[in-house]
Enzyme design. Structure first.
Site, PDB file in Angstrom:
ATOM      1  N   LYS A   1       0.582  -4.946   3.053  1.00 18.46           N
ATOM      2  CA  LYS A   1       0.108  -5.648   1.745  1.00 18.46           C
ATOM      3  C   LYS A   1       0.640  -5.206   0.565  1.00 18.46           C
ATOM      4  O   LYS A   1       0.964  -5.775  -0.378  1.00 18.46           O
ATOM      5  CB  LYS A   1      -1.141  -6.340   1.803  1.00 18.46           C
ATOM      6  N   GLU A  28      -8.452  -7.965  -5.685  1.00 19.95           N
ATOM      7  CA  GLU A  28      -7.757  -9.224  -6.320  1.00 19.95           C
ATOM      8  C   GLU A  28      -8.904 -10.029  -6.907  1.00 19.95           C
ATOM      9  O   GLU A  28      -9.855 -10.225  -6.615  1.00 19.95           O
ATOM     10  CB  GLU A  28      -7.298  -9.961  -5.304  1.00 19.95           C
ATOM     11  N   HIS A  73      -9.439 -19.374   9.548  1.00 14.58           N
ATOM     12  CA  HIS A  73      -8.210 -18.816   9.538  1.00 14.58           C
ATOM     13  C   HIS A  73      -7.272 -19.223  10.318  1.00 14.58           C
ATOM     14  O   HIS A  73      -6.126 -18.734  10.483  1.00 14.58           O
ATOM     15  CB  HIS A  73      -8.170 -17.452   9.319  1.00 14.58           C
ATOM     16  N   GLU A 106       1.514 -13.350   1.413  1.00  8.77           N
ATOM     17  CA  GLU A 106       2.422 -12.559   2.356  1.00  8.77           C
ATOM     18  C   GLU A 106       3.544 -13.350   2.682  1.00  8.77           C
ATOM     19  O   GLU A 106       3.625 -14.471   2.532  1.00  8.77           O
ATOM     20  CB  GLU A 106       1.325 -12.174   3.709  1.00  8.77           C
ATOM     21  N   ASN A 144       5.722 -14.097   6.326  1.00  3.45           N
ATOM     22  CA  ASN A 144       5.727 -13.975   7.992  1.00  3.45           C
ATOM     23  C   ASN A 144       7.361 -14.037   8.341  1.00  3.45           C
ATOM     24  O   ASN A 144       8.094 -14.875   8.035  1.00  3.45           O
ATOM     25  CB  ASN A 144       5.158 -15.426   8.398  1.00  3.45           C
ATOM     26  N   ARG A 199       9.304 -14.495  10.595  1.00 11.63           N
ATOM     27  CA  ARG A 199       9.446 -15.011  11.840  1.00 11.63           C
ATOM     28  C   ARG A 199       9.531 -16.623  11.663  1.00 11.63           C
ATOM     29  O   ARG A 199       9.360 -17.212  10.648  1.00 11.63           O
ATOM     30  CB  ARG A 199       8.567 -14.860  12.913  1.00 11.63           C
TER      31      ARG A 199
HETATM   32  C1  MV4 Z   1      -7.668 -15.109  -1.166  1.00  6.39           C
HETATM   33  C2  MV4 Z   1      -8.361 -15.969  -1.392  1.00  6.39           C
HETATM   34  C3  MV4 Z   1      -8.897 -16.042  -2.653  1.00  6.39           C
HETATM   35  N1  MV4 Z   1      -8.598 -15.549  -3.490  1.00  6.39           N
HETATM   36  N2  MV4 Z   1      -7.242 -14.322  -2.079  1.00  6.39           N
HETATM   37  C4  MV4 Z   1      -7.724 -15.458   3.645  1.00  6.39           C
HETATM   38  C5  MV4 Z   1      -6.734 -15.046   4.822  1.00  6.39           C
HETATM   39  C6  MV4 Z   1      -5.773 -14.104   3.972  1.00  6.39           C
HETATM   40  N3  MV4 Z   1      -4.576 -14.372   4.534  1.00  6.39           N
HETATM   41  C7  MV4 Z   1      -5.841 -14.497   2.535  1.00  6.39           C
HETATM   42  N4  MV4 Z   1      -6.952 -15.269   2.561  1.00  6.39           N
HETATM   43  C8  MV4 Z   1      -7.662 -15.621   1.270  1.00  6.39           C
HETATM   44  N5  MV4 Z   1      -7.267 -14.994   0.196  1.00  6.39           N
HETATM   45  C9  MV4 Z   1      -7.509 -14.337  -3.130  1.00  6.39           C
HETATM   46  N6  MV4 Z   1      -7.563 -13.533  -4.193  1.00  6.39           N
HETATM   47  C10 MV4 Z   1      -8.892 -16.956  -0.325  1.00  6.39           C
HETATM   48  C11 MV4 Z   1      -8.503 -16.659   1.010  1.00  6.39           C
HETATM   49  C12 MV4 Z   1      -8.655 -17.668   2.051  1.00  6.39           C
HETATM   50  C13 MV4 Z   1      -8.033 -18.432   2.592  1.00  6.39           C
HETATM   51  C14 MV4 Z   1      -6.734 -18.288   2.185  1.00  6.39           C
HETATM   52  C15 MV4 Z   1      -5.777 -19.298   2.988  1.00  6.39           C
HETATM   53  C16 MV4 Z   1      -5.979 -20.095   3.877  1.00  6.39           C
HETATM   54  C17 MV4 Z   1      -7.146 -20.262   4.233  1.00  6.39           C
HETATM   55  C18 MV4 Z   1      -8.272 -19.120   3.745  1.00  6.39           C
HETATM   56  C19 MV4 Z   1      -9.571 -19.692   4.081  1.00  6.39           C
HETATM   57  C20 MV4 Z   1     -10.513 -18.903   3.373  1.00  6.39           C
HETATM   58  C21 MV4 Z   1     -10.159 -17.836   2.312  1.00  6.39           C
END
Ligand code: MV4
Length: 650
Positions: free
Chosen positions: A116, A200, A234, A292, A294, A296
């Protein structure tokens, strides 16, 4: 174009890839494990190669065995699907070294997106917005705390090797930073073997919007966005395209950011660039940030196909075979709206516990796309993801596509296992969701309202009881004159921990009185079909000790078989048997050993959980019939106790 490809996957995605390959005149080779020997993807393929045991590590993750299968069958290319080896750069290199084509990006492109912190630095350079934060190499606690101050609270600590929320900590107050950091690093070390974190700015009310991209290794186009904000822990539950509230300029900005991300790493094939979007105040061109990529094809690709008219698997095969990108950006447009739901075998009221079972009955909606890797009669095994199908609807507007989904869910019938159908139905009827108010917190906030324990009505239980007793015959006379008369027939049904005693008295070939506990229900047969309260009974299916009534999104009853109960009672707890199919992890008994009621005698791993199997009584072990490592079927005897003398034995 290739003559023949191997699909290094199983289930719905293997079937999805084969459908397009077949349309393009490309022969297909399936690979399969023990558990999948009779599965749909094997039946669909032109040929199939057995690659090992049911556990993924023994089959679908064995890159060398899969490559050998491709060589042995003359396949020129390997499609990885999603999951398993799809994002493993070492596998990509091995495929290419063997002289085969990997249908997907280069190992180098996958590696660039794997970590990441490195990916974020690269994206920043490429002009893709990333969440304000620190993603450098300095992992000193005081330094990171100072960075958190600079970013401004609240901040989120994330594992650099993470994903799916593991090793993630929200810190709202600086005084909690040090503890949160230590705990995130600990979790990251355990989960990923890498303690490094990044810090972050925390985005409140986030939405998950992702851009479908497609590259040829140099140039890339985007195929617009999908909104996947409806998630639970998630795990995506419902996806849609386009994103509600999207505007032309935000779409353009996000699409171009996706293209820059793909081109920055020389991306080839189908990929997805995920953005976190601030949903607190509409969508803004400066309100989305790279999360990020993916590398695929994704589960939810069908909603993009629905609104663009592009077959993404066809594009994958064409670009992998050396053709140029099938369309220029200006040729690509969207129209209408599409939803996808993920239909799972899971017990929602029990905390979304993955379920297994043999599908005694399976009916997909008539006017919707259903992508599935199972057919009626197939088994949802404990070894793999318990997804039964993806159901996809399309309409000219969001409201129409959603209304079609509600109808599609109501038409879907799954017998033999519990499913999340009712949960999906409740979501599709949710007012906020219907209004396009989607955010990642919706499901958690309204969980109680979305997860309702369904109590079957007396008529539904009566009908299930009639079916369990074989008295649901549709044609007059089928029931048989000998069955109606003064003799009542009885059965006990279980539904979600409730026991229902059902007694059926046939009053004639076209009438029955059914006692459900103390409640009397009248059934009448009109024009050959049974009715309750003047309403035609729902379809039913009986099989493998279960009755399924296809009403209220499906009610699953276990039939308490009087013979089985009698057998159990006679056995007096003599046998410890597997309550479900699974893997024997450990046996804590040996012949001759004395055991006490409640002693743990074995551990069975099933449905991603370990289950302790306990002695039902005090006794002495007569025989151990299984050993650690055995795959066992439901009901398999694992440990036998020495027979006890039964006082009232005749
Ligand atoms: C975050 C966020 C809020 N602020 N980053 C959750 C899994 C990971 N891939 C990234 N995630 C998050 N990152 C910042 N700076 C909130 C989440 C998050 C979230 C993001 C996408 C879809 C569902 C989520 C559920 C909870 C938290």
């Amino acid at each position: 174009m290739f003559n023949r490809i191997l699909i290094a996957n199983r289930g719905e995605i293997a079937c999805r890839v084969m459908e397009t390959a077949r349309d393009m005149g490309v022969k297909t080779v399936a690979v399969y494990s023990d558990a999948d020997a009779l599965s749909k993807h094997v039946a669909m393929a032109d040929e199939a190669v057995y690659i090992g045991g049911s556990a993924p590590a023994e089959s679908y993750l064995k890159g060398d065995v899969i490559i050998a299968a491709a060589q042995q069958t003359g396949a020129q290319a390997i499609h990885p699907g999603y999951g398993f080896l799809s994002e493993n750069p070492d596998f990509v290199e091995a495929v290419e070294k063997a002289g085969l084509v990997f249908i997907g990006p280069s190992a180098d492109a996958i590696r660039k997106m794997g970590l990441k912190d490195a990916a974020k630095a690269l994206m920043e350079e490429a002009g893709v917005p990333v969440v304000p934060g620190y993603h450098g190499a300095n992992q000193d606690a005081d330094f990171l705390a100072a960075e958190a101050e600079k970013i401004g609270y609240p901040v989120l600590i994330k594992a650099v090797a993470g994903g799916g929320g593991k090793g993630m900590r929200l810190v709202e107050d600086p005084k909690h930073f040090a503890d949160a950091l230590a705990s995130a690093q600990g979790e990251a070390t355990t989960a990923f073997g890498n303690p490094d974190v990044l810090i972050e700015k925390y985005i409140q009310q986030p939405r998950h919007i992702e851009v479908q991209v497609f590259g040829d290794g140099t140039h890339a186009v985007h195929l617009f966005e999908r909104d996947c904000s409806l998630q639970r822990r998630h795990q995506k539950v419902i996806e849609e395209a386009p994103a509600p509230g999207m505007t032309a300029d935000v779409r353009e900005a996000m699409g171009m950011a996706g293209v820059r991300a793909a081109e920055a790493i020389g991306y080839k094939g189908a990929g997805t660039v995920e953005f976190i979007v601030d949903g607190s105040d509409g969508l803004r061109t400066d309100g989305f940030w790279f999360m990020e990529m993916n590398t695929r094809l994704q589960v939810e690709h069908p909603v993009t196909e629905a609104i663009t008219g592009v077959d993404l698997v066809e594009w994958q095969l064409r670009v992998a075979a050396g053709e140029s990108l099938p369309a220029r950006q200006d040729d690509l447009t969207i129209s209408g709206h599409s939803f996808e739901v993920r239909l799972y075998a899971e017990d929602v009221p029990k905390g979304f516990l993955p379920a297994t079972g043999t599908l005694s009955h399976l009916q997909f909606p008539h006017f919707a796309r259903s992508d599935s890797g199972v057919r009626a009669g197939d088994t949802i095994s404990p070894f793999y993801d318990p997804m039964i199908a993806k159901i996809i609807t399309y309409g000219p507007t969001r409201a129409v596509a959603l209304a079609k989904m509600r109808t599609a869910l109501a038409e879907t019938e799954v017998g033999g296992t519990v499913t999340n159908l009712a949960f999906l139905g409740a979501l599709c009827a949710h007012d906020g969701f219907s209004a396009g108010e989607v955010d990642t917190g919706l499901i958690a906030r309204d969980l109680d309202m979305l997860v309702q324990d369904i109590t079957p009505t007396p008529a539904q239980v009566a009908w299930a009881g009639m079916a369990a007793l074989g008295l649901d015959g549709a044609a007059a006379g089928e029931v048989g004159f000998n069955l109606w008369g003064p003799l009542a027939r009885a059965v006990t049904l279980h539904h979600e921990d409730e026991l229902h005693e059902v007694k059926v008295l046939m009053d004639g070939p076209n009438a029955a009185t059914v006692m459900v506990g103390t409640t009397e229900v009248k059934a009448t047969r009109i024009a050959g079909g049974w009715h309750f309260d003047g309403k035609r009974a729902a379809p039913v299916a009986v099989g493998a000790g279960k009755v399924s009534v296809f009403d209220s999104y499906g009610l699953e009853f276990d039939i308490n078989d009087p013979l089985m109960v009698a057998g159990d009672a006679a056995a007096g707890g003599n046998v410890i048997s597997a309550p479900m199919p699974g893997l024997v992890k450990a046996i804590f008994a040996e012949a001759g050993q004395e055991v006490k009621e409640g002693d743990r005698l074995a551990i069975l791993e099933a449905m991603k959980m370990e289950h302790s199997l306990l002695a039902a009584r005090d006794g002495i072990v007569a025989e151990v019939l299984a050993q650690a490592g055995d795959q066992v079927q439901e009901g398999a005897a694992l440990i036998q106790l020495v027979e006890e003398e039964v006082e009232d034995a005749a």
